[in-house]
Scaffold this motif. Structure first.
Motif, PDB file in Angstrom:
ATOM      1  N   GLN A   6      36.299  30.824  48.720  1.00 40.95           N
ATOM      2  CA  GLN A   6      37.570  31.526  48.606  1.00 40.95           C
ATOM      3  C   GLN A   6      37.347  32.642  47.598  1.00 40.95           C
ATOM      4  N   ILE A   7      37.774  33.842  47.929  1.00 41.85           N
ATOM      5  CA  ILE A   7      37.680  34.983  47.023  1.00 41.85           C
ATOM      6  C   ILE A   7      39.099  35.466  46.774  1.00 41.85           C
ATOM      7  N   THR A   8      39.492  35.525  45.513  1.00 41.81           N
ATOM      8  CA  THR A   8      40.810  36.030  45.138  1.00 41.81           C
ATOM      9  C   THR A   8      40.586  37.255  44.274  1.00 41.81           C
ATOM     10  N   ALA A   9      41.185  38.373  44.701  1.00 40.01           N
ATOM     11  CA  ALA A   9      40.999  39.633  43.973  1.00 40.01           C
ATOM     12  C   ALA A   9      42.254  40.478  44.071  1.00 40.01           C
ATOM     13  N   ALA A  10      42.787  40.862  42.920  1.00 43.28           N
ATOM     14  CA  ALA A  10      43.924  41.790  42.853  1.00 43.28           C
ATOM     15  C   ALA A  10      45.079  41.342  43.745  1.00 43.28           C
ATOM     16  N   GLY A  11      45.360  40.039  43.763  1.00 46.70           N
ATOM     17  CA  GLY A  11      46.465  39.522  44.561  1.00 46.70           C
ATOM     18  C   GLY A  11      46.140  39.312  46.035  1.00 46.70           C
ATOM     19  N   HIS A  12      44.917  39.535  46.435  1.00 50.24           N
ATOM     20  CA  HIS A  12      44.486  39.340  47.822  1.00 50.24           C
ATOM     21  C   HIS A  12      43.613  38.092  47.907  1.00 50.24           C
ATOM     22  N   ALA A  30      26.183  29.871  44.442  1.00 50.65           N
ATOM     23  CA  ALA A  30      27.092  28.720  44.462  1.00 50.65           C
ATOM     24  C   ALA A  30      27.005  27.919  43.167  1.00 50.65           C
ATOM     25  N   ARG A  31      25.845  27.922  42.519  1.00 48.73           N
ATOM     26  CA  ARG A  31      25.704  27.199  41.240  1.00 48.73           C
ATOM     27  C   ARG A  31      26.548  27.830  40.126  1.00 48.73           C
ATOM     28  N   LEU A  32      26.979  29.067  40.321  1.00 46.22           N
ATOM     29  CA  LEU A  32      27.787  29.763  39.312  1.00 46.22           C
ATOM     30  C   LEU A  32      29.287  29.475  39.452  1.00 46.22           C
ATOM     31  N   LEU A  33      29.689  28.862  40.563  1.00 43.33           N
ATOM     32  CA  LEU A  33      31.117  28.692  40.859  1.00 43.33           C
ATOM     33  C   LEU A  33      31.797  27.738  39.903  1.00 43.33           C
ATOM     34  N   PRO A  34      33.049  27.965  39.567  1.00 43.30           N
ATOM     35  CA  PRO A  34      33.832  29.160  39.878  1.00 43.30           C
ATOM     36  C   PRO A  34      33.307  30.357  39.081  1.00 43.30           C
ATOM     37  N   TYR A  35      33.287  31.512  39.741  1.00 38.65           N
ATOM     38  CA  TYR A  35      32.696  32.713  39.154  1.00 38.65           C
ATOM     39  C   TYR A  35      33.762  33.789  39.018  1.00 38.65           C
ATOM     40  N   ARG A  36      34.011  34.206  37.778  1.00 37.57           N
ATOM     41  CA  ARG A  36      35.025  35.234  37.488  1.00 37.57           C
ATOM     42  C   ARG A  36      34.355  36.501  36.978  1.00 37.57           C
ATOM     43  N   GLN A  37      34.816  37.618  37.488  1.00 37.36           N
ATOM     44  CA  GLN A  37      34.308  38.917  37.057  1.00 37.36           C
ATOM     45  C   GLN A  37      35.407  39.955  37.258  1.00 37.36           C
ATOM     46  N   GLN A  38      35.025  41.217  37.167  1.00 35.02           N
ATOM     47  CA  GLN A  38      35.933  42.316  37.487  1.00 35.02           C
ATOM     48  C   GLN A  38      35.264  43.218  38.507  1.00 35.02           C
ATOM     49  N   LEU A  39      36.060  43.628  39.485  1.00 32.02           N
ATOM     50  CA  LEU A  39      35.613  44.577  40.495  1.00 32.02           C
ATOM     51  C   LEU A  39      35.937  45.983  40.044  1.00 32.02           C
ATOM     52  N   ILE A  40      35.021  46.906  40.289  1.00 28.51           N
ATOM     53  CA  ILE A  40      35.311  48.325  40.128  1.00 28.51           C
ATOM     54  C   ILE A  40      34.912  49.011  41.429  1.00 28.51           C
ATOM     55  N   HIS A  41      35.379  50.239  41.605  1.00 28.91           N
ATOM     56  CA  HIS A  41      35.061  50.950  42.837  1.00 28.91           C
ATOM     57  C   HIS A  41      33.667  51.545  42.743  1.00 28.91           C
ATOM     58  N   ASP A 131      40.508  41.848  38.491  1.00 24.65           N
ATOM     59  CA  ASP A 131      39.876  40.538  38.397  1.00 24.65           C
ATOM     60  C   ASP A 131      39.504  40.021  39.785  1.00 24.65           C
ATOM     61  N   VAL A 132      38.387  39.309  39.845  1.00 24.42           N
ATOM     62  CA  VAL A 132      37.963  38.647  41.081  1.00 24.42           C
ATOM     63  C   VAL A 132      37.484  37.254  40.720  1.00 24.42           C
ATOM     64  N   LEU A 133      37.796  36.296  41.590  1.00 28.22           N
ATOM     65  CA  LEU A 133      37.382  34.908  41.414  1.00 28.22           C
ATOM     66  C   LEU A 133      36.743  34.430  42.714  1.00 28.22           C
ATOM     67  N   PHE A 134      35.530  33.912  42.608  1.00 29.42           N
ATOM     68  CA  PHE A 134      34.842  33.273  43.726  1.00 29.42           C
ATOM     69  C   PHE A 134      34.850  31.773  43.423  1.00 29.42           C
ATOM     70  N   GLU A 135      35.292  30.963  44.379  1.00 25.52           N
ATOM     71  CA  GLU A 135      35.301  29.515  44.204  1.00 25.52           C
ATOM     72  C   GLU A 135      35.174  28.855  45.572  1.00 25.52           C
TER      73      GLU A 135
END
Length: 142
Positions: A6-12, A30-41, A131-135
């Motif tokens: 599941q990827i959650t980013a900027a309300g999406h 997958a060993r890093l999950l849950p993984y939080r970072q920030q997305l930039i363009h 913000d982005v979250l991979f889990e």
């Protein structure tokens, strides 16, 4: 059953499946999950957002590198000519850096929520880092 995140980013919200040709990249990530970072363009690659990771090492090399990800493809670039990074394509993309063309391991493919990709890209472009979250995908019982 496919390995899904599941990827959650900027309300999406998105669901992504592991790409079968990048098992080492997926397993290491997958060993890093849950993984939080920030997305930039992105600056040079077209319609994509990215997570700059500097000198971070995931411990994998190139598995199935591509330079032209389709919308919804998630790449991991293990470093070398440019810094290590994650890239999520939301439109036309030709993966590159200030050093020139790059290719990254296509390790995830967004399979649910693709219709939200352009909105995510526009939000990051016009509003800045998000913000982005991979889990792991949340499963609910019926």
């Amino acid at each position: 059953m496919a390995r899904r995140l599941q990827i959650t980013a900027a309300g999406h919200h998105f669901i992504a499946e592991a790409h079968p040709d990048a098992p080492q990249t997926f397993a290491a990530f997958a060993r890093l999950l849950p993984y939080r970072q920030q997305l930039i363009h992105v600056r040079w690659s077209g319609e994509a957002v990215w997570v700059p990771l500097g000198e971070f090492q995931l411990g994998v090399g190139f598995e199935n590198p591509t330079r032209y990800p389709a919308p919804g493809d998630v790449l991991f670039y293990p470093g070398g000519f440019s810094e290590t990074e994650l890239l999520i394509a939301y439109g036309a993309c030709s993966f590159a850096s200030k050093m020139g063309p790059l290719a990254g391991n296509h390790f995830l493919r967004i399979v649910k929520g693709q219709e939200q990709l352009a909105a995510l890209g526009r939000k990051v472009l016009w509003e800045g880092a998000q913000d982005v979250l991979f889990e792991w995908e949340a499963h609910t019982s019926p």
